[in-house]
Design a protein around this motif. Structure first.
Motif, short mmCIF file in Angstrom:
data_model
loop_
_atom_site.label_atom_id
_atom_site.label_comp_id
_atom_site.label_asym_id
_atom_site.label_seq_id
_atom_site.Cartn_x
_atom_site.Cartn_y
_atom_site.Cartn_z
N ASN A 224 0.82 -1.21 0.00
CA ASN A 224 0.00 0.00 0.00
C ASN A 224 0.85 1.27 0.00
O ASN A 224 1.12 1.86 -1.03
N ARG A 225 1.33 1.73 1.16
CA ARG A 225 2.03 3.01 1.24
C ARG A 225 3.43 2.83 1.82
O ARG A 225 3.62 2.17 2.83
N TYR A 274 5.55 -0.53 -3.64
CA TYR A 274 4.47 0.20 -2.96
C TYR A 274 3.66 1.00 -3.97
O TYR A 274 4.18 1.44 -5.00
N ARG A 275 2.39 1.22 -3.64
CA ARG A 275 1.49 1.94 -4.52
C ARG A 275 1.54 3.45 -4.29
O ARG A 275 1.36 4.23 -5.21
N TYR A 276 1.81 3.83 -3.06
CA TYR A 276 1.79 5.24 -2.70
C TYR A 276 3.05 5.58 -1.88
O TYR A 276 3.70 4.72 -1.31
#
Length: 394
Positions: A224-225, A274-276
């Motif tokens: 995620n982050r 990670y996406r963010y």
């Protein structure tokens, strides 16, 4: 040869160690036929066992392309599994095909003379690799097989054995293990693997060389982050475009420039698994998807790494009448100075033509690659510049 490889080989040869009994957990990259990449966590039980010394000694080393001494070249070593002694011709064709695929992409193509390539012939009792098709096991020298960790395309190898066989070559900077298969597959790790007979699988090796040579991070997403500090890799960052430009950070010199993998260099969110919370330089380079090009910051890092490994000068010498240098590449420029004053260009300097005054003089040859693909001043001064100096006269 990398320290980790040396330690692995030493451990493998020590009698009575637990090298073959201790399972290890590690991350591997899985490559899909559409070029997408994901990272998976595997537990290998038991850990890779070594090969007998007598078997290793029987492996022949074939030079595929030798461009200079190993101490000033990047040595790629291919080892093959699932090739019987009667299939070495096929194996050699697979090696040359994969090497050609690597050298077709920049910056490898322009820096080919900085590489040596070795083929280690390892005879397997049976042809092919495990689980090709699923459920069929074969007796091979390095235990290669698909469905590693239950994943169809993940092609694993006994890395200890692969590194032992590779160590028969004059030097080892990267080991590439080819399996005797036409099924698409491969894996990342200390030893990159690929299907020798599959036309697409060489892209795995190119991606892995981005890691092992250029120190590049993966640019694909996962969790995620990201909440950590600034990554050390040159192609991922927590800084926005504005911060990079203001403080001259990471790939600031490339911002807004058209990049070989498409689009322009900017800060695109997502990467480093990670996406963010973390940025990559371009939308879709080969460090994100196979079949793409290196982006500009990645290409810059690769070129600098080539020269850190090879240097810019193979040899240099001087006689009473002529001083000379032999660069590692025709891409470089050699500039001569005498006592700090310009004296000409080229790979040799004819001393009598200088008509020097009596006394001692300092002659310096500065060899530089002025490629536009490297913009970082520190890399230009460091990795892309080398000198030799002589004291003449007296």
């Amino acid at each position: 040869m990398r320290i980790a490889t040396i330690l692995c080989l030493l451990l493998a040869f020590l009698p009575g160690t637990a090298a073959a009994q201790i399972a290890r957990t590690e991350w591997r990259e899985v490559f899909s036929p559409d070029g997408t990449i994901q990272r998976v966590k595997l537990t290998r039980t038991p850990a890779d066992a070594p090969a007998p010394r007598s078997v290793i000694a029987a492996a022949d080393v074939v030079p595929i392309e030798v461009n200079g001494p190993s101490e000033s070249r990047f040595d790629l070593v291919f080892v093959g599994d699932g090739y019987t002694s009667g299939q070495f011709t096929t194996y050699g064709q697979h090696v040359r095909s994969k090497f050609a695929e690597i050298m077709a992409i920049e910056p490898f193509r322009s820096h080919r003379t900085q590489f040596n390539v070795w083929q280690v012939n390892v005879a397997s009792p049976q042809s092919g690799v495990d689980n090709d098709p699923y459920g069929v096991n074969r007796n091979t020298a390095m235990d290669m097989g698909f469905y590693c960790g239950g994943i169809q395309r993940l092609l694993c190898v006994n890395e200890t054995k692969a590194q032992q066989y590779a160590a028969q070559a004059p030097d080892v900077d990267q080991v590439l293990a080819l399996g005797n298969s036409t099924t698409y597959g491969g894996a990342g790790g200390r030893v990159a693997t690929a299907s020798g007979g599959n036309a697409q699988s060489g892209q795995v090796a190119i991606h892995e060389l981005g890691h092992s040579i250029g120190g590049l991070a993966d640019e694909y997403e996962g969790g995620n982050r990201y909440t950590g500090g600034e990554p050390r890799e040159p192609n991922v960052s927590i800084y926005s475009r504005e911060t990079m430009r203001q403080y001259r950070l990471k790939w600031h010199a490339w911002l807004g420039q058209a990049t070989p993998d498409g689009g322009v260099i900017d800060t695109y969110e997502g990467g480093y698994y990670y996406r963010y919370g973390v940025y990559r330089p371009s939308q879709n380079s080969i460090m994100r998807t196979l079949g793409r090009q290196f982006n500009l910051p990645g290409r810059e890092a690769m070129i600098a790494a080539f020269y850190r490994e090879t240097g810019l000068i193979d040899a240099a010498s001087g006689a009473s009448t002529t001083l000379w240098v032999r660069p590692v590449s025709s891409r470089v420029t050699t500039t001569w100075t005498v006592d700090g004053h310009y004296a000409g260009q080229g790979n040799a300097l004819h001393v009598p033509s200088l008509r020097l005054a009596k006394g001692t003089h300092t002659v310096t040859a500065t060899v530089t690659d002025n490629t536009p693909w490297v913009r970082d001043p520190a890399l230009k001064r460091g990795s892309l510049t080398d000198t030799r100096t002589w004291s003449i006269g007296g």
